[in-house]
Design a protein around this motif. Structure first.
Motif, PDB file in Angstrom:
ATOM      1  N   PRO A   1      -3.817  -2.532  -3.568  1.00 54.25           N
ATOM      2  CA  PRO A   1      -2.883  -3.436  -2.884  1.00 54.25           C
ATOM      3  C   PRO A   1      -3.607  -4.623  -2.251  1.00 54.25           C
ATOM      4  O   PRO A   1      -4.827  -4.676  -2.243  1.00 54.25           O
ATOM      5  N   TRP A   2      -2.831  -5.577  -1.693  1.00 56.95           N
ATOM      6  CA  TRP A   2      -3.408  -6.683  -0.953  1.00 56.95           C
ATOM      7  C   TRP A   2      -2.423  -7.137   0.112  1.00 56.95           C
ATOM      8  O   TRP A   2      -1.226  -6.828   0.048  1.00 56.95           O
ATOM      9  N   GLU A   3      -2.934  -7.836   1.081  1.00 53.94           N
ATOM     10  CA  GLU A   3      -2.104  -8.365   2.166  1.00 53.94           C
ATOM     11  C   GLU A   3      -2.214  -9.889   2.139  1.00 53.94           C
ATOM     12  O   GLU A   3      -3.211 -10.462   2.568  1.00 53.94           O
ATOM     13  N   ALA A   4      -1.197 -10.536   1.618  1.00 52.95           N
ATOM     14  CA  ALA A   4      -1.156 -11.991   1.539  1.00 52.95           C
ATOM     15  C   ALA A   4       0.260 -12.402   1.186  1.00 52.95           C
ATOM     16  O   ALA A   4       1.097 -11.573   0.784  1.00 52.95           O
ATOM     17  N   VAL A   5       0.542 -13.691   1.337  1.00 58.76           N
ATOM     18  CA  VAL A   5       1.856 -14.198   0.961  1.00 58.76           C
ATOM     19  C   VAL A   5       2.034 -14.146  -0.551  1.00 58.76           C
ATOM     20  O   VAL A   5       3.135 -13.889  -1.052  1.00 58.76           O
ATOM     21  N   ALA A   6       0.982 -14.376  -1.296  1.00 61.15           N
ATOM     22  CA  ALA A   6       1.048 -14.337  -2.763  1.00 61.15           C
ATOM     23  C   ALA A   6       1.578 -12.984  -3.223  1.00 61.15           C
ATOM     24  O   ALA A   6       1.186 -11.934  -2.706  1.00 61.15           O
ATOM     25  N   ASP A   7       2.489 -13.026  -4.200  1.00 59.75           N
ATOM     26  CA  ASP A   7       3.145 -11.800  -4.638  1.00 59.75           C
ATOM     27  C   ASP A   7       2.613 -11.307  -5.980  1.00 59.75           C
ATOM     28  O   ASP A   7       1.625 -11.825  -6.506  1.00 59.75           O
ATOM     29  N   VAL A   8       3.304 -10.310  -6.532  1.00 66.35           N
ATOM     30  CA  VAL A   8       2.883  -9.688  -7.782  1.00 66.35           C
ATOM     31  C   VAL A   8       2.858 -10.710  -8.919  1.00 66.35           C
ATOM     32  O   VAL A   8       1.936 -10.717  -9.750  1.00 66.35           O
TER      33      VAL A   8
ATOM     34  N   GLU B   1       0.829  -1.200   0.000  1.00 66.10           N
ATOM     35  CA  GLU B   1       0.000   0.000   0.000  1.00 66.10           C
ATOM     36  C   GLU B   1       0.860   1.244   0.000  1.00 66.10           C
ATOM     37  O   GLU B   1       0.456   2.302  -0.468  1.00 66.10           O
ATOM     38  N   MET B   2       2.080   1.134   0.577  1.00 61.86           N
ATOM     39  CA  MET B   2       2.990   2.273   0.665  1.00 61.86           C
ATOM     40  C   MET B   2       4.160   2.077  -0.286  1.00 61.86           C
ATOM     41  O   MET B   2       4.559   0.956  -0.570  1.00 61.86           O
ATOM     42  N   PRO B   3       4.760   3.148  -0.783  1.00 61.04           N
ATOM     43  CA  PRO B   3       5.928   3.019  -1.653  1.00 61.04           C
ATOM     44  C   PRO B   3       7.137   2.555  -0.855  1.00 61.04           C
ATOM     45  O   PRO B   3       7.380   3.016   0.256  1.00 61.04           O
ATOM     46  N   ILE B   4       7.889   1.622  -1.434  1.00 55.36           N
ATOM     47  CA  ILE B   4       9.058   1.089  -0.742  1.00 55.36           C
ATOM     48  C   ILE B   4      10.223   0.970  -1.718  1.00 55.36           C
ATOM     49  O   ILE B   4      10.069   0.502  -2.828  1.00 55.36           O
ATOM     50  N   THR B   5      11.373   1.400  -1.289  1.00 51.85           N
ATOM     51  CA  THR B   5      12.636   1.097  -1.959  1.00 51.85           C
ATOM     52  C   THR B   5      13.589   0.666  -0.863  1.00 51.85           C
ATOM     53  O   THR B   5      13.334   0.917   0.332  1.00 51.85           O
ATOM     54  N   PRO B   6      14.711   0.026  -1.173  1.00 52.55           N
ATOM     55  CA  PRO B   6      15.645  -0.377  -0.109  1.00 52.55           C
ATOM     56  C   PRO B   6      16.068   0.789   0.779  1.00 52.55           C
ATOM     57  O   PRO B   6      16.235   0.631   1.985  1.00 52.55           O
ATOM     58  N   TYR B   7      16.212   1.988   0.199  1.00 52.67           N
ATOM     59  CA  TYR B   7      16.620   3.138   0.998  1.00 52.67           C
ATOM     60  C   TYR B   7      15.514   3.567   1.952  1.00 52.67           C
ATOM     61  O   TYR B   7      15.765   4.027   3.053  1.00 52.67           O
ATOM     62  N   GLU B   8      14.266   3.359   1.533  1.00 50.20           N
ATOM     63  CA  GLU B   8      13.148   3.850   2.326  1.00 50.20           C
ATOM     64  C   GLU B   8      12.709   2.882   3.420  1.00 50.20           C
ATOM     65  O   GLU B   8      11.981   3.269   4.331  1.00 50.20           O
ATOM     66  N   CYS B   9      13.117   1.634   3.344  1.00 46.58           N
ATOM     67  CA  CYS B   9      12.639   0.625   4.295  1.00 46.58           C
ATOM     68  C   CYS B   9      12.823   1.013   5.762  1.00 46.58           C
ATOM     69  O   CYS B   9      11.921   0.804   6.568  1.00 46.58           O
ATOM     70  N   PRO B  10      13.982   1.521   6.191  1.00 43.35           N
ATOM     71  CA  PRO B  10      14.126   1.856   7.620  1.00 43.35           C
ATOM     72  C   PRO B  10      13.113   2.877   8.107  1.00 43.35           C
ATOM     73  O   PRO B  10      12.766   2.905   9.287  1.00 43.35           O
ATOM     74  N   HIS B  11      12.611   3.726   7.220  1.00 44.08           N
ATOM     75  CA  HIS B  11      11.672   4.769   7.623  1.00 44.08           C
ATOM     76  C   HIS B  11      10.224   4.373   7.379  1.00 44.08           C
ATOM     77  O   HIS B  11       9.313   5.108   7.738  1.00 44.08           O
ATOM     78  N   PHE B  12      10.050   3.210   6.776  1.00 46.98           N
ATOM     79  CA  PHE B  12       8.710   2.870   6.304  1.00 46.98           C
ATOM     80  C   PHE B  12       7.720   2.672   7.443  1.00 46.98           C
ATOM     81  O   PHE B  12       6.640   3.249   7.456  1.00 46.98           O
ATOM     82  N   ASN B  13       8.075   1.870   8.447  1.00 51.47           N
ATOM     83  CA  ASN B  13       7.136   1.539   9.510  1.00 51.47           C
ATOM     84  C   ASN B  13       6.702   2.767  10.292  1.00 51.47           C
ATOM     85  O   ASN B  13       5.540   2.922  10.654  1.00 51.47           O
ATOM     86  N   SER B  14       7.634   3.656  10.563  1.00 54.59           N
ATOM     87  CA  SER B  14       7.264   4.843  11.342  1.00 54.59           C
ATOM     88  C   SER B  14       6.319   5.737  10.557  1.00 54.59           C
ATOM     89  O   SER B  14       5.330   6.240  11.095  1.00 54.59           O
ATOM     90  N   LEU B  15       6.618   5.915   9.273  1.00 59.42           N
ATOM     91  CA  LEU B  15       5.749   6.779   8.480  1.00 59.42           C
ATOM     92  C   LEU B  15       4.395   6.127   8.241  1.00 59.42           C
ATOM     93  O   LEU B  15       3.393   6.806   8.084  1.00 59.42           O
ATOM     94  N   ARG B  16       4.368   4.813   8.237  1.00 59.31           N
ATOM     95  CA  ARG B  16       3.125   4.127   7.932  1.00 59.31           C
ATOM     96  C   ARG B  16       2.074   4.359   9.004  1.00 59.31           C
ATOM     97  O   ARG B  16       0.888   4.453   8.717  1.00 59.31           O
TER      98      ARG B  16
END
Length: 301
Positions: free
Chosen positions: A234-241, A196-211
């Motif tokens: 978006p969806w929440e499941a183990v199945a991927d893109v 649901e949120m944009p993610i890149t490797p650089y953004e991961c450390p900040h993702f949870n707090s901003l979420r």
């Protein structure tokens, strides 16, 4: 004084007078009974069936015991051959069922001994079991492949309530573009994203707090529509893109549509601070008819 034709005299009291139309109504012959009235007056006797029943199912002939057809009480076949309903017969006296009989043998085999069809016929027999309302057969078929796997797949697709609508939109857009361009195929852009949120490797450390710590104004900054024709997620499941892409291609192919797809990049829309969308964009190529290779013999030309 009321004057009427005939020799009988009529009283001068208007209330006692009878018009000619009233008289005709009184002397009308009884109407011919309708089919409903006749049925009520003379109810049809229950239809009697032989112990061995000859059947004509859509032009295909079968023979089985009456007890086989009545094996499960809550089925259509048991009701049809209970004697409560009239079953027509063909010229040779076979009881006629107006249904394609291709898979009726599989239905009888289950009713006789519980045998299940080969895997390649499971889907077709399942449709016939639905028509004849054979619950035990439906339960057995749903517990084997490919229907068992289909139940798992549908559980995943159920996370996206507009999945079928998006498939229809892909088909409609591709058809419209091909017709407008008088082309054999059409291309369109499809976004398939899980997060649901944009993610890149650089953004991961900040993702949870901003979420979890975003104001309403910041939330609106993250909400946008990628410049594509159709978006899944978006969806929440183990199945991927890739799992969802496989579902999309499979469902389109099952409808006779030839489709190819490839990733052509990501959405680069800037959202806030160092955040960009980064949702993957896929190009779908819908081919409406395939070219046939025609070999031409040029010898002697």
């Amino acid at each position: 004084m009321v004057v009427v034709t005939g020799q009988n005299k009529v009283s001068g009291n208007p209330d006692d007078a009878m018009s000619s139309s009233d008289a005709e109504d009184d002397f009308q012959e009884p109407a011919t009974p309708t089919a409903t009235q006749a049925g009520q007056a003379l109810p049809l006797l229950p239809q009697q069936f032989p112990e061995v029943v000859p059947l004509n199912v859509g032009g295909m002939y079968f023979t089985t015991r009456l007890s086989t057809l009545r094996r499960y009480e809550d089925t259509m076949l048991a009701a049809m051959f209970s004697g409560r309903h009239y079953i027509p017969t063909d010229a040779e006296g076979r009881y006629f069922i107006d249904r394609d009989g291709t898979y009726f043998g599989d239905i009888l085999n289950f009713l006789r001994s519980g045998d299940l069809p080969p895997r390649e016929r499971v889907r077709s027999v399942y449709k016939e079991a639905q028509y004849y309302s054979i619950g035990p057969l439906l339960d057995n078929l749903e517990d084997i492949q490919p229907l068992k796997g289909e139940k798992v797949r549908q559980a995943f697709l159920g996370l996206m309530p507009y999945y079928k609508d998006h498939l229809e939109r892909i088909i409609e857009i591709a058809k419209l573009r091909a017709m407008q361009r008088k082309a054999r195929f059409a291309k369109l852009k499809v976004c398939v994203f899980k997060e649901e949120m944009p993610i890149t490797p650089y953004e991961c450390p900040h993702f949870n707090s901003l979420r979890f710590e975003r104001s309403e104004s910041e939330t609106k900054l993250f909400e946008h529509h990628c410049e594509v024709d159709v978006s899944f997620g978006p969806w929440e499941a183990v199945a991927d893109v890739y799992d969802l892409l496989h579902c999309i291609v499979t469902d389109l192919s099952d409808r006779g549509i030839t489709v190819d797809h490839q990733c052509i990049g990501v959405c680069d829309k800037h959202l806030i601070n160092h955040y960009y969308c980064k949702r993957p964009i896929y190009e779908f190529k819908i081919t409406w008819w395939n070219r046939r290779v025609v070999q031409v013999d040029v010898r002697g030309v």
